[in-house]
Design an enzyme around this catalytic site. Structure first.
Site, PDB file in Angstrom:
ATOM      1  N   SER A 147      -8.934   9.334  41.533  1.00  0.00           N
ATOM      2  CA  SER A 147      -9.486   7.982  41.937  1.00  0.00           C
ATOM      3  C   SER A 147     -10.863   8.128  42.318  1.00  0.00           C
ATOM      4  CB  SER A 147      -8.677   7.549  42.904  1.00  0.00           C
ATOM      5  OG  SER A 147      -9.306   6.165  43.443  1.00  0.00           O
ATOM      6  N   TYR A 160      -5.182   8.623  51.635  1.00  0.00           N
ATOM      7  CA  TYR A 160      -5.057   8.398  50.285  1.00  0.00           C
ATOM      8  C   TYR A 160      -6.229   8.928  49.473  1.00  0.00           C
ATOM      9  CZ  TYR A 160      -5.346   5.996  45.597  1.00  0.00           C
ATOM     10  OH  TYR A 160      -5.549   5.747  44.215  1.00  0.00           O
ATOM     11  N   LYS A 164      -6.706  12.438  46.810  1.00  0.00           N
ATOM     12  CA  LYS A 164      -7.206  12.265  45.513  1.00  0.00           C
ATOM     13  C   LYS A 164      -8.503  13.075  45.403  1.00  0.00           C
ATOM     14  CE  LYS A 164      -4.636   9.079  43.594  1.00  0.00           C
ATOM     15  NZ  LYS A 164      -4.032   9.365  42.564  1.00  0.00           N
TER      16      LYS A 164
HETATM   17  P1  NAP Z   1       0.993   0.636  39.760  1.00  0.00           P
HETATM   18  O1  NAP Z   1       0.662  -0.499  39.022  1.00  0.00           O
HETATM   19  O2  NAP Z   1       1.325   0.037  41.138  1.00  0.00           O
HETATM   20  O3  NAP Z   1       2.266   1.183  39.220  1.00  0.00           O
HETATM   21  C1  NAP Z   1       2.916   2.236  39.740  1.00  0.00           C
HETATM   22  C2  NAP Z   1       3.846   3.112  38.693  1.00  0.00           C
HETATM   23  O4  NAP Z   1       4.545   4.117  39.738  1.00  0.00           O
HETATM   24  C3  NAP Z   1       5.226   2.255  38.741  1.00  0.00           C
HETATM   25  O5  NAP Z   1       5.486   2.572  37.299  1.00  0.00           O
HETATM   26  C4  NAP Z   1       5.993   2.723  39.621  1.00  0.00           C
HETATM   27  O6  NAP Z   1       7.578   2.431  39.214  1.00  0.00           O
HETATM   28  C5  NAP Z   1       5.598   4.124  39.810  1.00  0.00           C
HETATM   29  N1  NAP Z   1       6.010   4.945  41.010  1.00  0.00           N
HETATM   30  C6  NAP Z   1       5.323   4.658  42.073  1.00  0.00           C
HETATM   31  N2  NAP Z   1       5.886   5.628  43.058  1.00  0.00           N
HETATM   32  C7  NAP Z   1       6.368   6.531  42.159  1.00  0.00           C
HETATM   33  C8  NAP Z   1       6.841   8.096  42.582  1.00  0.00           C
HETATM   34  N3  NAP Z   1       7.125   8.438  43.743  1.00  0.00           N
HETATM   35  N4  NAP Z   1       7.399   8.523  41.636  1.00  0.00           N
HETATM   36  C9  NAP Z   1       7.469   8.337  40.103  1.00  0.00           C
HETATM   37  N5  NAP Z   1       6.969   7.011  39.916  1.00  0.00           N
HETATM   38  C10 NAP Z   1       6.519   6.210  40.950  1.00  0.00           C
HETATM   39  O7  NAP Z   1      -0.118   1.786  40.048  1.00  0.00           O
HETATM   40  P2  NAP Z   1      -1.536   1.979  39.190  1.00  0.00           P
HETATM   41  O8  NAP Z   1      -2.545   1.247  39.709  1.00  0.00           O
HETATM   42  O9  NAP Z   1      -1.172   1.947  37.640  1.00  0.00           O
HETATM   43  O10 NAP Z   1      -1.649   3.373  39.794  1.00  0.00           O
HETATM   44  C11 NAP Z   1      -1.544   4.448  38.985  1.00  0.00           C
HETATM   45  C12 NAP Z   1      -2.537   5.555  39.419  1.00  0.00           C
HETATM   46  O11 NAP Z   1      -3.940   5.345  39.262  1.00  0.00           O
HETATM   47  C13 NAP Z   1      -2.201   6.338  40.561  1.00  0.00           C
HETATM   48  O12 NAP Z   1      -2.338   7.656  40.765  1.00  0.00           O
HETATM   49  C14 NAP Z   1      -3.359   5.633  41.519  1.00  0.00           C
HETATM   50  O13 NAP Z   1      -3.676   6.057  42.643  1.00  0.00           O
HETATM   51  C15 NAP Z   1      -4.509   5.748  40.362  1.00  0.00           C
HETATM   52  N6  NAP Z   1      -5.517   4.752  40.650  1.00  0.00           N
HETATM   53  C16 NAP Z   1      -5.254   3.212  40.622  1.00  0.00           C
HETATM   54  C17 NAP Z   1      -6.383   2.461  40.826  1.00  0.00           C
HETATM   55  C18 NAP Z   1      -6.360   0.733  40.725  1.00  0.00           C
HETATM   56  O14 NAP Z   1      -7.236   0.354  41.157  1.00  0.00           O
HETATM   57  N7  NAP Z   1      -5.121   0.550  40.214  1.00  0.00           N
HETATM   58  C19 NAP Z   1      -7.681   2.941  41.196  1.00  0.00           C
HETATM   59  C20 NAP Z   1      -8.068   4.423  41.038  1.00  0.00           C
HETATM   60  C21 NAP Z   1      -6.752   5.025  40.941  1.00  0.00           C
HETATM   61  P3  NAP Z   1       8.712   2.654  40.192  1.00  0.00           P
HETATM   62  O15 NAP Z   1       8.649   1.562  41.440  1.00  0.00           O
HETATM   63  O16 NAP Z   1      10.015   2.315  39.404  1.00  0.00           O
HETATM   64  O17 NAP Z   1       8.719   3.770  40.631  1.00  0.00           O
END
Ligand code: NAP
Length: 256
Positions: A147, A160, A164
């Site tokens: 991130s 968090y 990261k």
């Molecule tokens: P998201 O839309 O909330 O999606 C989360 C996904 O993760 C869902 O499919 C959820 O499904 C699954 N999940 C959650 N906990 C889990 C676990 N312990 N084991 C397996 N699956 C799990 O999140 P996102 O924004 O796409 O984030 C994805 C990655 O990008 C993360 O590493 C996050 O830190 C990173 N990131 C996101 C952003 C942002 O702005 N969105 C920015 C920087 C980095 P279930 O509920 O069925 O488990």
């Protein structure tokens, strides 16, 4: 914006964790559009079924499994499935949690352990457990999703952010260890991306008014903004790239 994905991953097999929604879903979709067989997963069976069905309806070669990345028996199921369908070329470790809001030194030990278990330890273990299969691949790839907060800590997501940052170090250290084996290890550090995870920010008009002007490109990213770079790193186009932490954040600057 429309584009026709290349077909750089035909014949490759990929595991993408936390891939039933958000960034992970977009990565799984893109890898499959480029020709890979993809194993998608997350914690909840109904999410797995829904996402698998949606991608299969697009004609993509995907299968879904329940996997909570912090559970050893669940991770094993992923690698068993990969072995069953022919091996593993690409591991994308995407799962992360942020279970608490606040400055890093306000984080309780319980929250710290949970955040580091899922975000760091599970990524380390997935990479370690994937190695026997990746070593048999002609083009092994490990991609961690970090991130921008790993470079520039968020005041409100202190622990968090540190988790990261740890992934950036894991990327560098594993890349050096595996370089001679032709397995590349890279990380992608998204900026603010429109997903459920970012909803507390993106759904709050007042917060959006403050956050968006801090992004030089003046918009929140889409999951698709992240999936293309992952496909590049996974493909032969990325074969000489290793140990890199790629910031995909609409121009937000950061450095460690
Ligand atoms: P998201 O839309 O909330 O999606 C989360 C996904 O993760 C869902 O499919 C959820 O499904 C699954 N999940 C959650 N906990 C889990 C676990 N312990 N084991 C397996 N699956 C799990 O999140 P996102 O924004 O796409 O984030 C994805 C990655 O990008 C993360 O590493 C996050 O830190 C990173 N990131 C996101 C952003 C942002 O702005 N969105 C920015 C920087 C980095 P279930 O509920 O069925 O488990």
């Amino acid at each position: 914006m429309s584009y026709a994905p290349l077909k750089r991953l035909t014949g490759r097999i990929a595991i993408v964790t936390a891939s039933t929604d958000g960034i992970g879903f977009a990565i799984a979709q893109r890898l499959a559009q480029e020709g890979a067989k993809v194993i998608i997963s997350s914690r909840k069976q109904n999410n797995v079924e829904k996402a698998t069905k949606s991608l299969k309806n697009e004609g993509l070669d995907v299968r879904g499994l329940v996997c909570h990345v912090a559970k050893a028996e669940d991770r094993k199921k992923l690698f068993d499935e990969a072995t069953k369908i022919g091996g593993l070329d690409i591991l994308v470790s995407n799962a992360a949690v942020s279970t608490t809001v606040g400055g890093v030194l306000d984080c309780t030990e319980d929250h710290w352990d949970k955040i580091f278990d899922v975000n760091v330890k599970s990524s380390f273990l997935l990479a370690k457990e994937a190695l026997p299969l990746l070593r048999k691949s002609k083009a092994g790839r490990i991609i961690f999703i970090s991130s921008i907060a790993g470079f520039h800590p968020s005041e409100f997501l202190g622990a968090y952010s540190v988790s990261k940052t740890a992934l950036l170090g894991l990327t560098k250290a594993a890349a050096v260890q595996l370089a001679r084996e032709n397995i590349t290890v890279n990380s992608v550090a998204p900026g603010l991306i429109e997903t459920k995870f970012a909803e507390p920010i993106t759904s709050n008009e007042e917060v959006v008014k403050i956050a968006v002007p801090m992004i030089p490109m003046g918009r929140v990213g889409k999951p698709r903004d992240i999936s293309g770079i992952v496909a590049y790193l996974a493909s032969d186009d990325g074969s000489y790239v290793t140990g890199e932490n790629m910031i995909i954040a609409g121009g937000m600057s950061s450095r460690l």
